[in-house]
Design an enzyme around this catalytic site. Structure first.
Site, PDB file in Angstrom:
ATOM      1  N   THR A 261     -76.460  77.864  -8.593  1.00  0.00           N
ATOM      2  CA  THR A 261     -77.517  77.561  -7.626  1.00  0.00           C
ATOM      3  C   THR A 261     -77.732  76.057  -7.597  1.00  0.00           C
ATOM      4  O   THR A 261     -78.147  75.468  -8.598  1.00  0.00           O
ATOM      5  CB  THR A 261     -78.807  78.283  -8.035  1.00  0.00           C
ATOM      6  OG1 THR A 261     -78.523  79.675  -8.025  1.00  0.00           O
ATOM      7  CG2 THR A 261     -79.941  77.991  -7.078  1.00  0.00           C
TER       8      THR A 261
ATOM      9  N   PHE B  55     -76.604  86.377  -5.463  1.00  0.00           N
ATOM     10  CA  PHE B  55     -77.943  86.975  -5.346  1.00  0.00           C
ATOM     11  C   PHE B  55     -78.089  88.108  -6.364  1.00  0.00           C
ATOM     12  O   PHE B  55     -78.720  89.119  -6.100  1.00  0.00           O
ATOM     13  CB  PHE B  55     -78.171  87.497  -3.923  1.00  0.00           C
ATOM     14  CG  PHE B  55     -78.068  86.426  -2.863  1.00  0.00           C
ATOM     15  CD1 PHE B  55     -79.117  85.551  -2.641  1.00  0.00           C
ATOM     16  CD2 PHE B  55     -76.919  86.297  -2.101  1.00  0.00           C
ATOM     17  CE1 PHE B  55     -79.020  84.555  -1.672  1.00  0.00           C
ATOM     18  CE2 PHE B  55     -76.810  85.315  -1.125  1.00  0.00           C
ATOM     19  CZ  PHE B  55     -77.862  84.435  -0.913  1.00  0.00           C
TER      20      PHE B  55
ATOM     21  N   GLY C 239     -97.956  92.816 -11.102  1.00  0.00           N
ATOM     22  CA  GLY C 239     -97.703  92.772 -12.544  1.00  0.00           C
ATOM     23  C   GLY C 239     -98.216  91.483 -13.149  1.00  0.00           C
ATOM     24  O   GLY C 239     -99.090  90.822 -12.583  1.00  0.00           O
TER      25      GLY C 239
ATOM     26  N   CYS D 147     -84.164  82.644 -12.696  1.00  0.00           N
ATOM     27  CA  CYS D 147     -84.017  82.122 -11.332  1.00  0.00           C
ATOM     28  C   CYS D 147     -85.321  81.721 -10.666  1.00  0.00           C
ATOM     29  O   CYS D 147     -85.480  80.564 -10.263  1.00  0.00           O
ATOM     30  CB  CYS D 147     -83.330  83.159 -10.450  1.00  0.00           C
ATOM     31  SG  CYS D 147     -81.605  83.350 -10.854  1.00  0.00           S
TER      32      CYS D 147
ATOM     33  N   LYS E  26     -87.307  78.556 -11.986  1.00  0.00           N
ATOM     34  CA  LYS E  26     -86.503  77.331 -11.884  1.00  0.00           C
ATOM     35  C   LYS E  26     -86.220  76.972 -10.417  1.00  0.00           C
ATOM     36  O   LYS E  26     -86.348  75.829 -10.002  1.00  0.00           O
ATOM     37  CB  LYS E  26     -85.193  77.584 -12.638  1.00  0.00           C
ATOM     38  CG  LYS E  26     -84.101  76.593 -12.444  1.00  0.00           C
ATOM     39  CD  LYS E  26     -82.924  76.891 -13.368  1.00  0.00           C
ATOM     40  CE  LYS E  26     -82.002  77.979 -12.864  1.00  0.00           C
ATOM     41  NZ  LYS E  26     -81.106  77.605 -11.781  1.00  0.00           N
TER      42      LYS E  26
END
Ligand code: UDX
Length: 439
Positions: free
Chosen positions: A122, A152, A256, A263, A266
């Site tokens: 990424t 993904f 939650g 991911c 960041k």
């Protein structure tokens, strides 16, 4: 087609094994000699369901191999995937691209014949341009194209995500590179997975925009959960009521303790930085990041409130430490903030996680780790469910109650029904589902 994957971490390993399973010859490269030695011996350094069998069968079929020799692996390859880490840079939150650039230099020096270099890591918008510049500068003779092809994958479901993707995004304006990438993904293309071709920069932005949107969606429902508690509504019914609208969609609406993982935290931060650098701030994402950070810690307050405002010197049992089930990954896990906050309130934390205790032990201090869900509850003043592992979804309430000093459960993932717990004599606290739903 021969594919080399540089970086045998989570993304590299899953991608490499899946490409081999498509029938390509794949060479996975890593600098860490111990990691490569383990992989060569058939040991998988990460926990990902199904990955061990996939690696084993493809190694046995001679399609998948592991090496530390980048030079040889790249020289042979038609396509080289860069799948090295892009951690948040200390201090400023920018993605640290030093590994990507170092790999690009090494790839440039080793290339032999036309090669498509693909960034799978990424990377912020514009990184492909820099990779291209580095390769051309290091090896002016090289025939190559640089393509963006973000992943993904969800941890715990990575192989399924890879083999049955909602879409494959490929960023390049060059027809020759596009043809090579179509060949790489041919089996998926034949299965009618949509291949979305875009410019390289657009593809880079798609990855960040997708993760930021999902992080925002979670944060949205988390705030609606708080509001539900305040007004006497049920967030799960709200999520269902809005999620059935196709324009909204029902996924990623589980309230939650906040999102974690390798991911979302960041990538949202990196997008905020890119946007600020380009004088085009993404204020929704900035707010998402700060709400989520506060939320993780504030979950401890629920536990304190459940124990009438005082957890000092009390034993609290925590079930689940990883940022989500089916992984051993502790990165930015809500458990880290919640446990720390409980300890700051004076609690003694005992914890159990099916896969994450080894990595948790490196990140947490003064936590006693138990052997299973029941032993960790022995003598505890409350049990807190932080991660929704399947192993916690059907606990024996009688046994649990016998272990606990007080029958109090704080269920931060809403995996139980209040009636069920109350029937067994528990005081039950959860997220966005108040004690008294106002009718
Ligand atoms: C994510 C993206 O889903 C994936 O496409 C991308 O490539 C990497 O980041 P991952 O981090 O593995 O994947 O996990 P994911 O299942 O997306 O969950 C991320 C976090 O959000 C977890 O902490 C999870 O508990 C939380 N979450 C998710 C919620 O709190 N509610 C939800 O409804 C969904």
């Amino acid at each position: 087609m021969i594919i080399s994957v540089i970086g045998s971490g989570y993304v590299g390993l899953v991608s490499g094994a899946c490409f081999a399973d498509f029938g390509h010859e794949v060479i996975c490269v890593d600098k860490a000699t111990d990691k490569i030695a383990k992989l060569q011996a058939g040991e998988i350094p990460i926990y990902e369901p199904g990955l061990d069998a996939l690696v084993e069968s493809n190694c046995a079929a001679g399609r998948l191999s592991f090496t530390t020799d980048l030079q040889e692996a790249v020289a042979k390859a038609d396509v080289v995937f860069i799948a090295v880490g892009t951690p948040s840079r200390r201090g400023d939150g920018h993605a640290d691209l030093s590994y990507v650039y170092a790999a690009s230099k090494e790839i440039a020096a080793a290339m032999n014949g036309y090669t498509v270099v693909v960034t799978k890591s990424t990377v912020p918008v514009g990184t492909g341009d820099e990779v291209e510049r580095i390769i051309a500068e290091t090896n002016p003779e090289a025939a190559f194209d640089v393509v963006s092809n973000p992943e993904f994958l969800r941890e715990g479901a990575a192989i399924d995500d890879f083999k049955r993707p909602d879409r494959i995004v490929v960023g390049t304006d060059v027809a020759r590179a596009r043809d090579v990438m179509s060949e790489v993904y041919r089996p998926l293309y034949l299965n009618q997975s949509p291949l979305v071709f875009t410019s390289r920069r657009t593809s880079e932005l798609i990855k960040y925009a997708a993760n930021a949107f999902l992080a925002m969606k979670i944060t949205f429902i988390n705030e609606i959960a708080d509001l539900s508690e305040a007004v006497g509504a049920n967030v799960q019914d709200v999520a269902r009521g809005i999620g059935l609208d196709n324009r909204i969609g029902s996924k990623f609406l589980h309230a939650g303790p906040g999102y974690g993982g390798s991911c979302f935290p960041k990538d949202t931060l990196a997008l905020v930085k890119t946007a600020q650098d380009n004088s085009s701030p993404v204020r929704l994402i900035e707010t998402t990041c700060s709400i989520n950070d506060q939320r993780k810690r504030s979950m401890a307050k629920k536990v304190v409130a459940a124990l009438s405002g005082d957890v000092r010197a009390k034993k609290i049992a925590v079930l689940g430490l990883t940022f989500k089930p089916n992984t051993d990954d502790m990165r930015d896990s809500p458990a880290l903030s919640i446990v720390q906050a409980l300890q700051d309130h004076g609690a003694q934390v005992h914890a159990y996680d099916p896969e994450g205790m080894e990595s948790a032990a490196e990140l947490m201090e003064n936590v006693h780790f138990g052997a299973d869900a029941y032993s960790v509850c022995e003598g505890a003043s409350a049990v807190v469910i932080v991660t929704e592992w399947n192993a916690f979804r059907a606990l024996d309430f009688g046994r649990l109650k016998e272990s606990l000093a007080a029958p109090i459960m704080v269920d931060l993932r809403n995996i139980y029904r209040r009636e069920e717990l109350e029937k067994h004599g528990f005081q039950y606290h959860c997220v966005g589902r108040p004690d008294q739903e106002i009718r």
